[in-house]
Design an enzyme around this catalytic site. Structure first.
Site, PDB file in Angstrom:
ATOM      1  N   ARG A  64       1.893  41.281  16.081  1.00  0.00           N
ATOM      2  CA  ARG A  64       1.102  40.349  16.906  1.00  0.00           C
ATOM      3  C   ARG A  64       0.812  39.035  16.201  1.00  0.00           C
ATOM      4  NH1 ARG A  64      -4.093  40.215  17.345  1.00  0.00           N
ATOM      5  NH2 ARG A  64      -4.412  42.406  16.833  1.00  0.00           N
ATOM      6  N   TYR A 118       7.145  22.700  36.269  1.00  0.00           N
ATOM      7  CA  TYR A 118       7.371  24.103  36.648  1.00  0.00           C
ATOM      8  C   TYR A 118       6.126  24.655  37.371  1.00  0.00           C
ATOM      9  CZ  TYR A 118       8.434  29.055  35.810  1.00  0.00           C
ATOM     10  OH  TYR A 118       8.681  30.392  35.948  1.00  0.00           O
ATOM     11  N   ASP A 190       8.162  19.941  27.899  1.00  0.00           N
ATOM     12  CA  ASP A 190       8.891  21.186  28.185  1.00  0.00           C
ATOM     13  C   ASP A 190      10.350  20.782  28.347  1.00  0.00           C
ATOM     14  OD1 ASP A 190      10.210  23.290  29.449  1.00  0.00           O
ATOM     15  OD2 ASP A 190       8.439  23.934  30.560  1.00  0.00           O
ATOM     16  N   LYS A 215      15.677  31.095  29.033  1.00  0.00           N
ATOM     17  CA  LYS A 215      16.729  30.349  29.735  1.00  0.00           C
ATOM     18  C   LYS A 215      17.901  30.069  28.788  1.00  0.00           C
ATOM     19  CE  LYS A 215      13.467  30.593  32.785  1.00  0.00           C
ATOM     20  NZ  LYS A 215      12.504  29.531  33.043  1.00  0.00           N
TER      21      LYS A 215
HETATM   22  C1  LIG Z   1      11.184  29.426  33.312  1.00  0.00           C
HETATM   23  C2  LIG Z   1      10.459  28.220  32.904  1.00  0.00           C
HETATM   24  C3  LIG Z   1       9.190  28.316  32.316  1.00  0.00           C
HETATM   25  C4  LIG Z   1       8.480  29.632  32.114  1.00  0.00           C
HETATM   26  O1  LIG Z   1       9.173  30.444  31.219  1.00  0.00           O
HETATM   27  P1  LIG Z   1       9.073  32.073  31.222  1.00  0.00           P
HETATM   28  O2  LIG Z   1       9.928  32.437  30.066  1.00  0.00           O
HETATM   29  O3  LIG Z   1       9.563  32.538  32.544  1.00  0.00           O
HETATM   30  O4  LIG Z   1       7.635  32.414  31.015  1.00  0.00           O
HETATM   31  C5  LIG Z   1       8.578  27.140  31.917  1.00  0.00           C
HETATM   32  N1  LIG Z   1       9.168  25.940  32.106  1.00  0.00           N
HETATM   33  C6  LIG Z   1      10.375  25.815  32.680  1.00  0.00           C
HETATM   34  C7  LIG Z   1      10.975  24.466  32.850  1.00  0.00           C
HETATM   35  C8  LIG Z   1      11.062  26.947  33.100  1.00  0.00           C
HETATM   36  O5  LIG Z   1      12.263  26.825  33.681  1.00  0.00           O
END
Ligand SMILES: *Cc1c(COP(=O)(O)O)cnc(C)c1O
Length: 398
Positions: A64, A118, A190, A215
């Site tokens: 953790r 998002y 992001d 992703k």
């Molecule tokens: C999928 C996504 C997230 C969230 O990510 P998770 O791994 O599903 O928690 C945040 N920002 C963007 C641009 C995303 O495509």
């Protein structure tokens, strides 16, 4: 006197992205001539706790805390790929965003955010952070004067996402970076859609980079993960949040992510190529009213994308002339491209935002922000481009 390039004292050239993704900062000689029998692949250390020396808190490892062997290997590698001082891996992209923000903002602080973010992040800011006394002002990112107008004395950070989901708009970091540096604010991005192969925001003035590692970074549709990158002292603050909010990654997810990262560069380059080929083909088809892809001259941010990105990405969208009904028929007829949410992996995926990320809005409201019925988002995978085009062609004819 300059050192001749063939001199043995000359520094070796900086490794490329793919070499870094595979070897990290382990010296090549270390790997190539290490202990006989040492595994080429990092061992999976699936343990929550570790033996600790008596009478000290030194060397205390606990899953953790995010300091286990598999987490640390991937964190170092991600920091190298983004050119960051430090990186922290978390259990999901949302966990990464939440802890990154919690480390920056206190009750009474104010955040300025792009309106084009998002859906999960939007909910986090408007529902969760609002109840913690952290207020957010949303700015339409192309209205450049609105950024400065939105700033208050209590503003601590500016948050953006680029390229943007699902319209593939690309934002210019440079004016935002000069604004945030002038005012002493943190610029947080992001960068999930770009991956470090196509864009490394720290080199363009960002202070903090966040990815959903679910992703492109992992790229195989089989783990959840998130990463926060920045200075060592900031990342340590994020780690303190991660520990108490319980957002650390599991060692097996770290191990799979390390494996996924080794092919990041070849995957993303192939996705860039495939998406460009598919976008160009779609632009010529009469059943497609509009194609959204930064690599096309018709895209509103094409010049900016060409100037600032190293690749146009694997995300694209099409608008079918026949609207929502045509989109439903198209999706049902696809054979290679899978109808599923998420993005960035080896499999090509299609989704209709009106059923997923934008289901909470009316058809008219969606159309007003550029997502009319008939809008399909495609995450282009690494299949053969001809097969993707043939699949789209037959589905358009259905
Ligand atoms: C999928 C996504 C997230 C969230 O990510 P998770 O791994 O599903 O928690 C945040 N920002 C963007 C641009 C995303 O495509």
């Amino acid at each position: 006197m300059p050192v001749p390039s063939d001199s043995p004292t000359a520094a070796p050239p900086a490794p490329g992205l793919s070499t870094l993704a595979i070897h990290g900062d382990r010296a090549a000689a270390d790997r190539a001539h290490g202990e006989a029998g040492a595994p080429v692949v990092s061992p999976l250390v699936q343990s929550v706790n570790f033996l600790q020396p008596h009478g000290t808190g030194e060397g205390l490892l606990y899953t953790r805390y995010g300091n286990t062997p598999n987490a640390e290997t991937v964190q170092r590698r991600l920091a190298l790929l983004e050119g960051a001082e430090s990186a922290l891996l978390l259990s999901s992209g949302m966990g990464a965003t939440a802890c990154a923000m919690l480390a920056l903002l206190r009750p009474g602080d104010h955040l300025v955010s792009s309106a084009w973010i998002y859906g999960g992040t939007h909910k986090l800011l408007t529902q969760e952070f609002a109840t913690l006394g952290i207020e957010t002002t949303f700015v339409e990112p192309t209205q450049s004067r609105d950024w400065r107008r939105a700033v208050r004395p209590s503003t601590r950070a500016v948050f953006i996402e680029s390229p943007v989901n699902p319209t593939t708009r690309v934002l210019d970091l440079r004016p935002l970076a000069s604004l945030t540096h002038e005012l002493g604010l943190a610029l947080v991005i992001d960068s999930t859609f770009a991956s470090p192969v196509n864009f490394r925001p720290l080199a363009h003035g960002a202070d903090v980079v966040i990815h959903s590692a679910t992703k492109y970074l992992n790229g195989h549709h089989d783990i959840l993960g998130g990463v926060v990158l920045g200075t060592a002292s900031y990342v340590e603050e994020v780690r303190q949040k991660m520990m108490v909010w319980g957002q650390a990654p599991d060692p097996f997810a770290c191990w799979l992510l390390e494996r996924g990262l080794k092919t990041l560069d070849v995957r993303v380059r192939r996705q860039n190529e495939n998406a460009l080929a598919l976008a160009r083909w779609c632009e010529e088809h009469p059943a497609v009213a509009r194609v959204h892809y930064p690599g096309l001259a018709s895209h509103p941010d094409h010049a900016l994308a060409a100037e600032t990105l190293d690749g146009f990405g694997g995300m694209m969208a099409i608008e079918l002339a026949g609207g929502g009904e045509a989109a439903d028929r198209f999706v049902r007829a696809l054979r290679v491209i899978t109808h599923a949410t998420s993005l960035g992996g080896v499999d090509s995926l299609v989704c209709e935002p009106r059923y997923t990320s934008h289901a909470h809005m009316t058809s008219e409201a969606r159309a007003a922000i550029g997502i009319p019925d008939g809008f399909l988002r495609i995450s282009v995978g690494i299949e053969n481009a001809e097969d993707l085009i043939a699949d789209v062609e037959q589905a358009l004819g259905a």
